[in-house]
Design a protein around this motif. Sequence first.
Motif, mmCIF file in Angstrom:
data_model
loop_
_atom_site.group_PDB
_atom_site.id
_atom_site.type_symbol
_atom_site.label_atom_id
_atom_site.label_comp_id
_atom_site.label_asym_id
_atom_site.label_seq_id
_atom_site.Cartn_x
_atom_site.Cartn_y
_atom_site.Cartn_z
ATOM 1 N N MET A 79 -19.378 -12.749 3.382
ATOM 2 C CA MET A 79 -19.859 -14.124 3.376
ATOM 3 C C MET A 79 -20.516 -14.463 2.041
ATOM 4 S SD MET A 79 -19.052 -15.923 5.922
ATOM 5 C CE MET A 79 -20.214 -17.244 5.602
ATOM 6 N N ASN A 80 -21.241 -13.503 1.467
ATOM 7 C CA ASN A 80 -21.827 -13.720 0.141
ATOM 8 C C ASN A 80 -20.743 -13.980 -0.901
ATOM 9 O OD1 ASN A 80 -24.430 -11.223 0.688
ATOM 10 N ND2 ASN A 80 -24.511 -13.430 0.957
ATOM 11 N N SER A 82 -17.786 -15.141 -0.307
ATOM 12 C CA SER A 82 -17.232 -16.461 -0.024
ATOM 13 C C SER A 82 -18.105 -17.549 -0.647
ATOM 14 C CB SER A 82 -17.134 -16.671 1.492
ATOM 15 O OG SER A 82 -16.683 -17.981 1.793
ATOM 16 N N ALA A 83 -19.430 -17.396 -0.505
ATOM 17 C CA ALA A 83 -20.358 -18.396 -1.040
ATOM 18 C C ALA A 83 -20.282 -18.476 -2.557
ATOM 19 C CB ALA A 83 -21.783 -18.074 -0.604
ATOM 20 N N TYR A 86 -17.078 -20.203 -3.458
ATOM 21 C CA TYR A 86 -17.261 -21.606 -3.068
ATOM 22 C C TYR A 86 -18.035 -22.360 -4.143
ATOM 23 C CZ TYR A 86 -19.596 -25.309 -0.277
ATOM 24 O OH TYR A 86 -20.115 -26.480 0.206
ATOM 25 N N ALA A 94 -12.702 -18.288 -1.505
ATOM 26 C CA ALA A 94 -13.803 -18.526 -0.563
ATOM 27 C C ALA A 94 -13.307 -18.494 0.877
ATOM 28 C CB ALA A 94 -14.472 -19.864 -0.866
ATOM 29 N N ALA A 98 -14.203 -15.643 3.774
ATOM 30 C CA ALA A 98 -14.809 -16.133 5.017
ATOM 31 C C ALA A 98 -13.988 -15.707 6.231
ATOM 32 C CB ALA A 98 -14.950 -17.649 4.977
ATOM 33 N N GLN A 120 -19.686 -21.883 7.054
ATOM 34 C CA GLN A 120 -19.153 -21.747 5.692
ATOM 35 C C GLN A 120 -17.722 -22.277 5.602
ATOM 36 O OE1 GLN A 120 -20.420 -21.241 2.943
ATOM 37 N NE2 GLN A 120 -18.960 -20.337 1.533
ATOM 38 N N ASN A 123 -17.807 -25.919 5.396
ATOM 39 C CA ASN A 123 -18.185 -26.365 4.054
ATOM 40 C C ASN A 123 -16.998 -26.357 3.095
ATOM 41 O OD1 ASN A 123 -20.834 -26.601 4.894
ATOM 42 N ND2 ASN A 123 -21.475 -24.620 4.084
ATOM 43 N N SER A 141 -19.466 -23.916 15.061
ATOM 44 C CA SER A 141 -20.743 -23.362 14.635
ATOM 45 C C SER A 141 -21.883 -23.904 15.494
ATOM 46 C CB SER A 141 -20.983 -23.705 13.162
ATOM 47 O OG SER A 141 -22.209 -23.196 12.718
#
Length: 317
Positions: A79-80, A82-83, A86, A94, A98, A120, A123, A141
């Motif tokens: 996830m980090n 992906s962020a 992103y 990203a 994810a 995420q 987003n 979510s």
Amino acid sequence: HSDFLRANFQYSTGKQFLKKVIKNATTKNDSESIASFYQILAPYYFYSFQYDSCNFYVDQAISLYSAIGSQKQIGELQMNKSAVNYAKGDYEAAIQFAFEAIEIFKKTSNPDKLGMAYLQMGNIFFFLEDYHQSLQYYELSFEGFKRTQNENGKYKALSNIGLINLLLKNYRISVSQQLRSTKYFEVNNRELEKGNAYLLLGEGYWKLGKNDSANYYNNLSIESNLLTKHTTGVGQAYLTKSRILLDENNLSGALAAGKRSFRIADSIRQYESIKDAAEQLALTYESLGQIDSSYRYLKIYNKLQDSLDLNFKFLEN
């Protein structure tokens, strides 16, 4: 101690502290602790906009966790990654990271982290302007956080659902959802989330033609985002300010706010925000009759628009 430093936005001090802790853990050959500290350290670089350094420490943590077979932490680190992608505008990467995180969280029965992964994904699809797909992930979510009674996650998701309703021109629904979210963020001192919700309230009220309320919440957003050093949020608020002023035919004010938004976005190389600010400046210069300047920013906008187009064939593999 590191949590306190990050909560108070002391990123430089936090990085120095954690590097000392990592050095001490290294002398003891404590791989699990080292991996944990790398995982904690990475976000300090992310919030300092040092994305390559963030990726480096994430990869170090993944390598160590892989060696000891800790799948849960690997999912969080995906996830980090992906962020980071992103934030850099690489939405294909990203999405891929994810998706990998979602699969890990499903296998490890981690509903809260799964909710964050869905958030995420929402987003990412938001920035790809696939609003219906984005809404589906935000709703997944929201429902997931509701089941696990994660109030913070639930209101984050609700705020983002409000964002989609704003884009779908359901302005009153959007404002109502943001006001519900904002109340929670204010009571619980969620400064980052509060700044974002204020920004969306400003846009919602502007769309409803209530410029006094729009300016009120937009100014609160600037204050809140300056406090948290959330530079992207500050830039977005000045972009909204420019749009409000242009709508009111205050061309000099619109130009000043637009330029500030562009400078902020350019300083952190946030390409999506640069694109939006360039479009706003092109419109403002056109209204001023300065066609050469308008065309210059229109070229920047078109160049970034083309470079951010994606090929989704990898999703079919």
